[in-house]
Design an enzyme around this catalytic site. Structure first.
Site, mmCIF file in Angstrom:
data_model
loop_
_atom_site.group_PDB
_atom_site.id
_atom_site.type_symbol
_atom_site.label_atom_id
_atom_site.label_comp_id
_atom_site.label_asym_id
_atom_site.label_seq_id
_atom_site.Cartn_x
_atom_site.Cartn_y
_atom_site.Cartn_z
ATOM 1 N N GLN A 1 119.082 37.384 57.828
ATOM 2 C CA GLN A 1 118.641 36.326 57.362
ATOM 3 C C GLN A 1 119.502 35.552 56.468
ATOM 4 O O GLN A 1 119.785 36.389 55.564
ATOM 5 C CB GLN A 1 117.118 35.741 57.434
ATOM 6 C CG GLN A 1 116.383 36.357 58.603
ATOM 7 C CD GLN A 1 114.749 35.733 58.469
ATOM 8 O OE1 GLN A 1 114.605 34.780 58.136
ATOM 9 N NE2 GLN A 1 113.888 36.750 58.660
ATOM 10 N N ASN B 1 115.686 42.178 56.839
ATOM 11 C CA ASN B 1 114.426 43.020 56.920
ATOM 12 C C ASN B 1 114.488 43.974 58.202
ATOM 13 O O ASN B 1 114.925 43.409 59.251
ATOM 14 C CB ASN B 1 113.222 42.148 57.409
ATOM 15 C CG ASN B 1 112.873 41.418 56.050
ATOM 16 O OD1 ASN B 1 112.706 41.789 54.933
ATOM 17 N ND2 ASN B 1 112.269 40.067 56.248
ATOM 18 N N CYS C 1 119.880 38.400 72.108
ATOM 19 C CA CYS C 1 120.846 38.954 73.115
ATOM 20 C C CYS C 1 121.669 37.897 73.406
ATOM 21 O O CYS C 1 121.236 36.720 73.708
ATOM 22 C CB CYS C 1 120.494 39.583 74.051
ATOM 23 S SG CYS C 1 119.841 41.511 73.559
ATOM 24 N N HIS D 1 120.086 42.226 62.965
ATOM 25 C CA HIS D 1 120.333 40.788 62.566
ATOM 26 C C HIS D 1 119.823 40.837 61.065
ATOM 27 O O HIS D 1 119.209 41.471 60.405
ATOM 28 C CB HIS D 1 119.693 39.653 63.399
ATOM 29 C CG HIS D 1 118.135 39.544 63.205
ATOM 30 N ND1 HIS D 1 117.333 40.778 63.578
ATOM 31 C CD2 HIS D 1 117.240 38.730 62.391
ATOM 32 C CE1 HIS D 1 116.005 40.262 63.376
ATOM 33 N NE2 HIS D 1 115.923 39.497 62.531
HETATM 34 O O1 LIG Z 1 111.495 35.434 59.181
HETATM 35 P P1 LIG Z 1 110.751 36.483 59.965
HETATM 36 O O2 LIG Z 1 111.559 37.672 60.243
HETATM 37 O O3 LIG Z 1 110.091 36.152 61.120
HETATM 38 O O4 LIG Z 1 109.675 37.057 58.934
HETATM 39 C C1 LIG Z 1 109.897 38.185 58.139
HETATM 40 O O5 LIG Z 1 110.608 37.794 57.054
HETATM 41 C C2 LIG Z 1 110.182 36.820 56.088
HETATM 42 C C3 LIG Z 1 111.175 36.428 54.933
HETATM 43 O O6 LIG Z 1 111.396 37.792 54.178
HETATM 44 C C4 LIG Z 1 108.830 36.680 55.825
HETATM 45 O O7 LIG Z 1 108.515 35.523 55.087
HETATM 46 C C5 LIG Z 1 107.949 37.107 56.774
HETATM 47 O O8 LIG Z 1 106.385 37.587 56.119
HETATM 48 C C6 LIG Z 1 108.255 38.406 57.538
HETATM 49 O O9 LIG Z 1 107.420 38.586 58.646
#
Ligand SMILES: O=P(O)(O)O[C@H]1O[C@H](CO)[C@@H](O)[C@H](O)[C@H]1O
Ligand SMILES: O=P(O)(O)O[C@H]1O[C@H](CO)[C@@H](O)[C@H](O)[C@H]1O
Lengths: 385, 385
Positions: A203, A188, A55, A201
């Site tokens: 990545q 994710n 946030c 969000h």
């Molecule tokens: O990076 P985060 O959101 O903590 O982690 C998540 O995404 C990653 C990338 O797909 C994975 O490797 C992790 O197992 C998952 O929990």
């Protein structure tokens, strides 16, 4: 039409992008489910959560404070899977041949980012309008452009794109010192997909090596182009538009289908209709149309089981550092891999047979597409309020 | 030793069995976890559950009653993913070339079995002794033998095995009418791996087609043998015994390692030390030693986080219908894919980056092997009682 029988019988389908097969068992959804139930998503999140590390204004794990950003905000992941600097590794050249083959390793460097979609803690892409998603696409484009190699075949396109997209200081990241090979943008969403923070969000992981999946896709697209002189995804999109049975939605620039070779129950592929090689190829209008496509997919997902639908999604496009040939062969697309099968609480497990033998699905992609076609319209949550 | 540095840096490793790479990020376990927690396994199951469709004497979904079996009991899955009889499918030969390539399908027939490990509802392989697991191995062997083609290169071995293993009427299944190509024996254990009934059991899916994973392995083992005149897993097992750092446990006949290329945090590979091509190749003593290996792996798993450890596991061996060459190239092994990472409640999610780009792991296989080496001894549950 002999393919009609595939609605009723077990069969395998071929994925021409990866060169692998999957098993389809259409009759199998009838079995009762007594296994694990997913927690249905509660939507009682506050617009601002003082404990959320994403946030605006809040403190992060390693002490940095987030700016009072408006929509997108990018920063280097505090727990990156790859880093820019690390000890050197050179495989032992004296290793005997067998060990050199059987115990192979390569160093990987890179940089991982986290990028917010909105300042609001409680929204998802499904809640946002295409206009609100547009800044996300713009930020992706600027970040991609800023990481391209100086001799990248799409350098002119990148400059054009950068000149047209208003800069957003909170969404800027510096250029890494060493040129990286590939950028994987992915989201994710939901606890079922390993997401630990509901703040919207994604990545962005950039690596010095070409990862397995986009590498496989590029190899298969290259082969197709060599053999047929056309693009695999160009031919595929045309074919799907003709057939219509797997089409979920489309606008002038993007086609949304449940692909013939879908593994996840409601897997979706968003394909550019013209030859877009990377984000920087998109025109202003296409960026908005891409935002619209993302909006349509995520809203339909939520409407399907009236829940905040979990998924992992990601963009495949030209590498950051590539040959003319690789750039030309790339065809911009986005995958959505959602786990839910029958309801907000019953998912498909890709486990024993799937891991040991072959991916297996229970409904046909045609059935999945029909259901997703029919759940457009307002987001169910808006109708409830 | 230059490989030592791999403990600290991000790198990729190559899986020679499948020809694919994975990303290893050893420093990454330090990040805090705020996401989904698995339900820790309660061990308050009764020895007999009147509602369980696998317990002796109980009724199943489609009305059949289970016999009062002693240990193993096999039956055709009431909701099989593949069936013996179905409508015919022949791809439309008039399809134009592009569609024929991009929309490829093949019919798949076969038969799926469920096989119990024990009459007791509340035990798992970890609770059973090697002597108690032996009947499971024997039943696997008899079922495999009874499904082999009449011209199978290991026919003589099968007859020898059948003559030595006492028949068990409850573990017998009839031979399907049509010859099938491959048999995948696998177990999904625990709710986290999609298992819907804790009664100890596995599944056996037999198919008319060669599934993707064993097909890939066979192709890579064939290539290795052609190029080097030896067996990939023979060389690999020798190498691992020399290096020792990835070895978890071994007896005279089987080696248990966390393979160099492990994707799942505590992934394990059980490899036959001599050239065993399929279950029917095992001697009486080797069957017991295999039971012992399975016992060691599952007990160590449970001891690691003091929980009933979820996993999917499965056996790879010679196809049911195969050439001399394919049988000779096959090398008996068993994979264990367990999802837990840090504790009984925190798992590794193979999601966004893993699905879109490349499998990624957080601890090294060497670290995982060291931990599994150190948790032999009595099953923790027995010590609690
Ligand atoms: O990076 P985060 O959101 O903590 O982690 C998540 O995404 C990653 C990338 O797909 C994975 O490797 C992790 O197992 C998952 O929990
Ligand atoms: O057959 P079961 O145990 O009901 O189902 C489980 O194992 C199957 C084979 O790996 C998977 O396809 C299912 O998704 C999983 O829930």
């Amino acid at each position: 039409m002999p393919d009609q029988v595939l609605d009723d019988i077990s069969h395998r389908r071929y994925n021409p992008l990866t060169g692998s097969w999957l098993l389809v068992s259409p009759h199998r959804t009838k079995r009762p489910w007594q296994g694990q139930q997913e927690a249905p998503s509660k939507n009682e999140l506050p617009e601002y959560d003082p404990k959320c590390y994403l946030c605006p204004g809040n403190k992060r794990a390693q002490g940095d404070s987030n700016p009072e950003y408006q929509n997108t905000f990018a920063f280097v992941n505090d727990y990156s899977a790859v880093k820019e600097e690390q000890q050197e590794y050179r495989p032992d050249a004296s290793k005997e041949d067998i060990a050199a083959f059987l115990l192979q390793a390569q160093p990987v460097t890179g940089r991982c980012y986290v990028l917010t979609f909105s300042a609001k803690h409680h929204v998802t892409l499904a809640d946002m309008t295409a206009q609100e998603i547009l800044p996300v696409i713009q930020t992706w484009t600027r970040i991609y452009a800023s990481h391209m190699s100086s001799s990248h075949p799409l350098k002119a396109q990148a400059e054009e794109a950068l000149s047209r997209i208003p800069p957003n200081p909170d969404g800027e990241v510096s250029r890494p010192e060493h040129q990286l090979r590939f950028m994987q943008i992915f989201e994710n969403k939901g606890a079922a997909m390993g997401c630990s923070n509901p703040h919207p969000h994604c990545q962005i992981w950039t690596t010095s090596t070409m990862p397995e999946e986009p590498g496989k896709e590029l190899a298969h697209m290259t082969k197709y182009r060599e053999e047929r002189g056309r693009h695999l995804l160009e031919d595929y999109a045309k074919l799907e538009m003709e057939k219509a049975e797997r089409v979920v939605w489309q606008n002038d620039s993007f086609l949304v289908v449940c692909p013939w070779w879908a593994v996840w129950p409601f897997e979706v592929l968003v394909i550019a209709k013209r030859h877009v090689r990377a984000l920087v190829d998109l025109s202003d209008e296409e960026r908005l149309q891409f935002a619209e496509a993302v909006q349509e997919v995520t809203r339909r997902y939520d409407n399907l089981f009236e829940t905040s639908f979990p998924y992992s999604s990601g963009i495949h496009q030209a590498p950051l550092d590539c040959t003319e040939e690789e750039a030309e062969t790339s065809w911009f697309h986005m995958h959505f891999y959602p786990p839910l099968l029958r309801s907000a609480t019953v998912r498909k497990f890709l486990v024993g047979f799937e891991l040991l033998a072959e991916p297996q699905r229970d409904i046909t992609p045609e059935q999945a597409a029909a259901r997703l076609r029919n759940c457009g319209g307002q987001l169910y949550r808006k109708l409830l309020n």
